[in-house]
Design an enzyme around this catalytic site. Sequence first.
Site, PDB file in Angstrom:
ATOM      1  N   CYS A  48       0.819  -1.220   0.000  1.00 54.74           N
ATOM      2  CA  CYS A  48       0.000   0.000   0.000  1.00 54.74           C
ATOM      3  C   CYS A  48       0.858   1.278   0.000  1.00 54.74           C
ATOM      4  O   CYS A  48       0.539   2.237  -0.708  1.00 54.74           O
ATOM      5  CB  CYS A  48      -0.950  -0.010   1.185  1.00 54.74           C
ATOM      6  SG  CYS A  48      -0.230  -0.633   2.706  1.00 54.74           S
ATOM      7  N   HIS A  74      -2.937   5.936   4.420  1.00 55.51           N
ATOM      8  CA  HIS A  74      -1.550   6.244   4.756  1.00 55.51           C
ATOM      9  C   HIS A  74      -1.160   7.609   4.179  1.00 55.51           C
ATOM     10  O   HIS A  74      -1.671   8.013   3.138  1.00 55.51           O
ATOM     11  CB  HIS A  74      -0.596   5.220   4.145  1.00 55.51           C
ATOM     12  CG  HIS A  74      -0.786   3.821   4.628  1.00 55.51           C
ATOM     13  ND1 HIS A  74      -1.573   3.479   5.687  1.00 55.51           N
ATOM     14  CD2 HIS A  74      -0.243   2.653   4.180  1.00 55.51           C
ATOM     15  CE1 HIS A  74      -1.521   2.172   5.882  1.00 55.51           C
ATOM     16  NE2 HIS A  74      -0.725   1.644   4.964  1.00 55.51           N
TER      17      HIS A  74
END
Length: 335
Positions: A137, A250
Amino acid sequence: MNDSMQQPRSIKSLAIVGATGAVGREACRILQQHHIAVDHLKLLASPRSAGTAVDVGGHSHKVEALSEASFNGIQYAIFSAGGAISREYAPIAVKAGCIVVDNSSVFRMDPDTPLVIPEINPDDIADHQGIIANPNCSTIIAAMVVWPLHRVNPIKRMIISTYQSASGAGAAAMEELKTQSADVLSGRDVTPSVFPHPIAFNLFVHDSPLDEHGYNNEESKMVHETRKIFHAPDMPITTTCIRVPVMRAHSESINLEFTNPITPDEVRKILHEAPGVSVVDIGTNQHKSTDAEHAGNHQPARFPMPIDASEHDDCLVGHIRQDMSRSNGRAINMF
Ligand code: A2P
């Protein structure tokens, strides 16, 4: 995902392995969000979840326990149930004639498995032998904004620091952030179980194993996966990965050094046109105060935030600045 990338709009059969987890549930939501019709949708998880119902586009689907027979007659499978399950069951799915998109790290660096970000290297899919690996990710977020710039002005060095949310560690980790936060606010002691350290009101270096140089696995993945996706095996990249008490999405601070001089405006222009990227870069110039600001109507700068990125496809980028520590105009900071 761009409109042009939403093909196919209908799929004959699809299995989601890990359908009850954080990523599996997102996959179900995205099917609905992008109106992707699936004639036969099979939701798979551990025997613990067998028989439970998951809502996909207003229709309730029963979860089945994963087994070797799960992939018979299935065209595509998305795996997101951890590395051990991918290692064991992805080859079984391929044998049954299924094309697997795998979210784990197990096959990512295998030379025979394409590692693909559709906006960057879709042509690599052509070489697949049954499994297509989805990158880490943190790798994806950085690559999405770096690639369009690298194509115009090759990157000479990349320095990345991450601020990674609980969602990356799965549904149980998100639950731990919630309950720990409530415990801290109520004055109760916290006992970490999913994470090795308290996550509420704290942050810590990513808890994956360290290599011989002291880099954790997440940091190494970002380096090696980016090089593979960019077909740039020697690209200098260095990373620091940190877990923060954010529920989803994130964030990353990225410093790029280019071959040729480049300005923040040029970077913004390139990224405005990049597929899957949204520029959120509304700054305030502290040196020029307007009448509105004198009157107390000062608007704060607006840069990317996890709460704005959550549940949206695009990667947000902003706070784009010349790196003033370099006098040659070839370095840029962004968030
Ligand atoms: P279950 O909910 O039944 O445990 P996350 O990444 O959010 O932690 O989710 C992990 C996903 O992997 C869940 O859907 C979980 O199902 C699934 N899973 C875990 N162990 C197995 C297993 N042995 N077989 C199939 N699915 C599994």
